[in-house]
Design a protein around this motif. Structure first.
Motif, PDB file in Angstrom:
ATOM      1  N   ARG A   3      22.402  -8.329 -31.888  1.00  0.00           N
ATOM      2  CA  ARG A   3      22.328  -8.882 -33.361  1.00  0.00           C
ATOM      3  C   ARG A   3      23.027  -7.156 -33.863  1.00  0.00           C
ATOM      4  O   ARG A   3      23.442  -6.080 -33.497  1.00  0.00           O
ATOM      5  N   ARG A   4      24.405  -7.439 -34.776  1.00  0.00           N
ATOM      6  CA  ARG A   4      25.119  -6.009 -35.253  1.00  0.00           C
ATOM      7  C   ARG A   4      25.127  -6.505 -37.048  1.00  0.00           C
ATOM      8  O   ARG A   4      25.088  -7.635 -37.262  1.00  0.00           O
ATOM      9  N   VAL A   5      25.663  -5.359 -37.419  1.00  0.00           N
ATOM     10  CA  VAL A   5      25.318  -5.918 -39.249  1.00  0.00           C
ATOM     11  C   VAL A   5      27.089  -5.841 -39.368  1.00  0.00           C
ATOM     12  O   VAL A   5      28.164  -4.790 -38.939  1.00  0.00           O
ATOM     13  N   VAL A   6      26.667  -7.076 -40.387  1.00  0.00           N
ATOM     14  CA  VAL A   6      28.542  -7.154 -40.409  1.00  0.00           C
ATOM     15  C   VAL A   6      28.395  -7.279 -42.147  1.00  0.00           C
ATOM     16  O   VAL A   6      27.537  -7.337 -42.420  1.00  0.00           O
ATOM     17  N   HIS A   7      30.441  -7.558 -42.359  1.00  0.00           N
ATOM     18  CA  HIS A   7      30.179  -8.051 -44.392  1.00  0.00           C
ATOM     19  C   HIS A   7      31.452  -8.578 -43.574  1.00  0.00           C
ATOM     20  O   HIS A   7      32.457  -8.307 -43.559  1.00  0.00           O
ATOM     21  N   THR A   8      31.682  -9.902 -45.011  1.00  0.00           N
ATOM     22  CA  THR A   8      33.183  -9.883 -45.538  1.00  0.00           C
ATOM     23  C   THR A   8      33.715  -9.686 -46.504  1.00  0.00           C
ATOM     24  O   THR A   8      34.876 -10.003 -46.717  1.00  0.00           O
ATOM     25  N   ARG A   9      33.744  -8.849 -47.462  1.00  0.00           N
ATOM     26  CA  ARG A   9      33.714  -8.532 -48.318  1.00  0.00           C
ATOM     27  C   ARG A   9      32.893  -7.612 -49.057  1.00  0.00           C
ATOM     28  O   ARG A   9      31.795  -7.024 -48.450  1.00  0.00           O
ATOM     29  N   GLU A  21      24.120 -13.049 -35.060  1.00  0.00           N
ATOM     30  CA  GLU A  21      24.128 -12.712 -33.304  1.00  0.00           C
ATOM     31  C   GLU A  21      25.410 -13.147 -32.714  1.00  0.00           C
ATOM     32  O   GLU A  21      26.352 -13.926 -33.140  1.00  0.00           O
ATOM     33  N   GLU A  22      25.592 -11.924 -31.437  1.00  0.00           N
ATOM     34  CA  GLU A  22      26.900 -12.581 -30.569  1.00  0.00           C
ATOM     35  C   GLU A  22      26.588 -12.063 -29.581  1.00  0.00           C
ATOM     36  O   GLU A  22      25.274 -11.824 -29.102  1.00  0.00           O
ATOM     37  N   PRO A  23      26.578 -12.733 -28.815  1.00  0.00           N
ATOM     38  CA  PRO A  23      26.799 -12.395 -26.687  1.00  0.00           C
ATOM     39  C   PRO A  23      26.707 -10.497 -26.359  1.00  0.00           C
ATOM     40  O   PRO A  23      27.115  -9.734 -27.597  1.00  0.00           O
ATOM     41  N   GLN A 101      22.533  -3.636 -32.093  1.00  0.00           N
ATOM     42  CA  GLN A 101      21.692  -3.267 -30.806  1.00  0.00           C
ATOM     43  C   GLN A 101      22.451  -2.359 -29.673  1.00  0.00           C
ATOM     44  O   GLN A 101      22.108  -2.380 -28.838  1.00  0.00           O
ATOM     45  N   TRP A 102      23.836  -3.370 -29.846  1.00  0.00           N
ATOM     46  CA  TRP A 102      24.482  -2.868 -28.307  1.00  0.00           C
ATOM     47  C   TRP A 102      25.611  -2.106 -29.335  1.00  0.00           C
ATOM     48  O   TRP A 102      26.651  -2.785 -29.956  1.00  0.00           O
ATOM     49  N   ILE A 103      26.218  -1.115 -28.203  1.00  0.00           N
ATOM     50  CA  ILE A 103      27.490  -0.210 -28.548  1.00  0.00           C
ATOM     51  C   ILE A 103      28.578  -0.014 -27.338  1.00  0.00           C
ATOM     52  O   ILE A 103      27.899  -0.047 -26.721  1.00  0.00           O
ATOM     53  N   GLY A 310      13.104  -2.513 -39.590  1.00  0.00           N
ATOM     54  CA  GLY A 310      13.713  -3.397 -38.229  1.00  0.00           C
ATOM     55  C   GLY A 310      15.202  -3.702 -39.189  1.00  0.00           C
ATOM     56  O   GLY A 310      15.192  -4.042 -40.016  1.00  0.00           O
ATOM     57  N   LEU A 311      15.698  -4.386 -37.703  1.00  0.00           N
ATOM     58  CA  LEU A 311      16.878  -4.668 -38.486  1.00  0.00           C
ATOM     59  C   LEU A 311      15.969  -6.070 -39.253  1.00  0.00           C
ATOM     60  O   LEU A 311      17.476  -6.465 -39.966  1.00  0.00           O
TER      61      LEU A 311
END
Length: 334
Positions: A3-9, A21-23, A101-103, A310-311
Motif C-alpha cells: 500500500r502506498r500514497v499517491v496523487h494524480t493532480r 494497493e500494488e504487488p 509499506q515497501w520501498i 495508521g495508513l
C-alpha cells in the motif's frame, strides 16, 4: 500487497492524496535496498509539493521523501553506508514515494539508524536535521555570526526551529526566537528557558527583538514564512545583514523596495534541502549526514511527535499536520 500514497493532480492534500494497493516489490537490483517501512513523517514540504503539482499526471505520482524501516534485502554487489545490513534499521532520504509499506531505494539514500534512537526519531532523522545543518552553514558565512552578531529565527517552535535553537545553544551563538503566539512563546520558553522568545502577536514585537538582542546587531535572520513578516525582518537587520529564506508558508510575496537592499547593503538568500542534495559533493553529503545523526542523538527531546496515525487514517494525518498550533511532527505507521 504493498500500500502506498499517491496523487494524480495538485490541490488540497486531504482531497487528492489516496492509498493504492500494488504487488509487493521484487528482489532489489544492484545499487538498490529493499526496505519494509515502519514509520514516515508528514512534512509541510511534502504537502506543499502536492498542492503545487501542475496539471494532471498520466500516472499516479508517489508522495513523500523520508521514511524509516527495516532492511529486507540488499541488491547483489551493492555498496552501502556503514551499518546498513539485512535486518538492520535504516532511514531513507530522499526517496520520492517514501510513503509506502515497501520501498526499493537507491543505496546512497539509505542511512543506518543508531541503536539509541527509537522509530519516532528515526522517521525524522534526516530531513529536518540536514535542514538545520544547511541553515547553520549559510548563517556562518556572515562574518559577524558567532561573534558580536545575533541570529533571529521565525517559526522557532517548529521542528527545524527547535533544532536550530538546540544547536545554537551548544555552540553559544546569540539567538532570539520569534513565534506567532504568546502560547507558542510560553511553550518555547519552557523548552529553552535561557533563549529569549518574542511573539508577533504583540504590537511592537520588533522592538522587543531589538531589546532581547541587548544592543548587539541582528546580523542574520532565518525565515520559512515570507510575506510581511520577512519585510519586518529586513527592517531588523543591521547594515550588511543577511536574510535566509527557506520556506513559503505565507501566500503573499515579500514586499520589498530596492532602496531597502541598497541603503543597508542587505543580502537575501534562498535555501532548501533540494538544492543541498543537487549541489553538495558526495563528501559533503556524507559529512552532513553524520552531523545530522549527532544532532538527533544530542537533541532527542526536541524530536516531538504531534500524533501517530495508521495508513488508513491518512486524511486525518494530513489535516493534523497543518493544524494551527501543532507542536511536533505527525507520523504515519504503515
Amino acid at each position: 500487497m504493498n500500500r502506498r500514497v499517491v496523487h494524480t493532480r495538485g490541490g488540497s492534500p486531504a482531497e487528492v492524496l489516496t492509498v493504492v494497493e500494488e504487488p509487493e516489490p521484487t528482489a532489489p537490483e544492484p545499487g538498490q535496498v529493499l526496505i519494509r517501512t515502519t514509520a514516515f513523517p508528514v512534512h509541510p514540504g511534502d504537502l506543499q509539493a502536492v498542492e503545487a503539482y501542475p496539471g494532471k499526471a498520466a500516472q499516479p505520482v508517489p508522495a513523500g521523501v523520508e521514511a524509516t524501516g527495516v532492511v529486507e534485502a540488499i541488491g547483489p554487489g551493492t555498496p552501502v553506508a556503514p551499518g546498513v545490513e539485512a535486518g538492520g534499521r535504516v532511514t531513507v532520504f530522499p526517496h520520492p514515494g517514501a510513503w509506502s509499506q515497501w520501498i526499493v531505494a537507491d543505496a546512497e539514500a539509505v542511512v543506518a539508524v543508531p541503536d539509541e534512537l527509537p522509530d519516532e526519531i528515526a522517521a525524522q532523522l534526516l530531513a529536518n536535521p540536514l535542514t538545520t545543518v544547511m541553515l547553520r552553514r549559510a548563517a556562518q558565512e556572515h562574518p559577524a555570526f558567532g561573534y558580536d552578531g545575533v541570529l533571529v529565527q521565525t517559526a522557532a517552535g517548529s521542528s527545524v526551529g527547535r533544532l536550530v535553537t538546540g544547536v545554537s545553544q551548544f555552540h553559544h551563538f546569540g539567538l532570539v526566537n520569534v513565534v506567532r503566539s504568546d502560547r507558542g512563546a510560553a511553550e518555547l520558553r519552557r523548552r529553552f528557558p535561557d533563549v529569549p522568545v518574542v511573539s508577533t502577536e504583540r504590537p511592537g514585537w520588533t522592538d522587543e527583538v531589538r531589546e532581547a538582542a541587548g544592543g548587539r546587531p541582528v546580523s542574520v535572520a532565518l525565515d520559512p514564512i515570507g510575506g510581511k513578516l520577512a519585510e519586518s525582518l529586513l527592517d531588523l537587520l543591521t547594515p550588511g545583514g543577511k536574510l535566509i529564506s527557506y520556506g513559503l508558508i505565507a501566500e503573499e510575496p515579500i514586499p520589498l523596495h530596492a532602496s531597502t537592499l541598497l541603503n543597508k547593503s542587505l543580502t537575501l538568500q534562498g535555501k532548501n534541502i533540494g538544492r543541498w542534495l543537487s549541489e553538495a559533493s558526495a563528501e559533503r553529503r556524507a559529512s552532513d549526514v553524520a552531523t545530522a545523526q549527532q544532532i538527533a542523538l544530542g537533541l532527542k527531546d526536541q524530536f516531538v511527535v504531534a500524533a501517530e496515525y495508521g495508513l488508513g487514517e491518512l486524511t486525518n494525518a494530513v489535516e493534523h499536520a497543518v493544524r494551527p498550533g501543532k507542536v511536533g511532527t505527525v507520523l504515519v505507521r504503515p
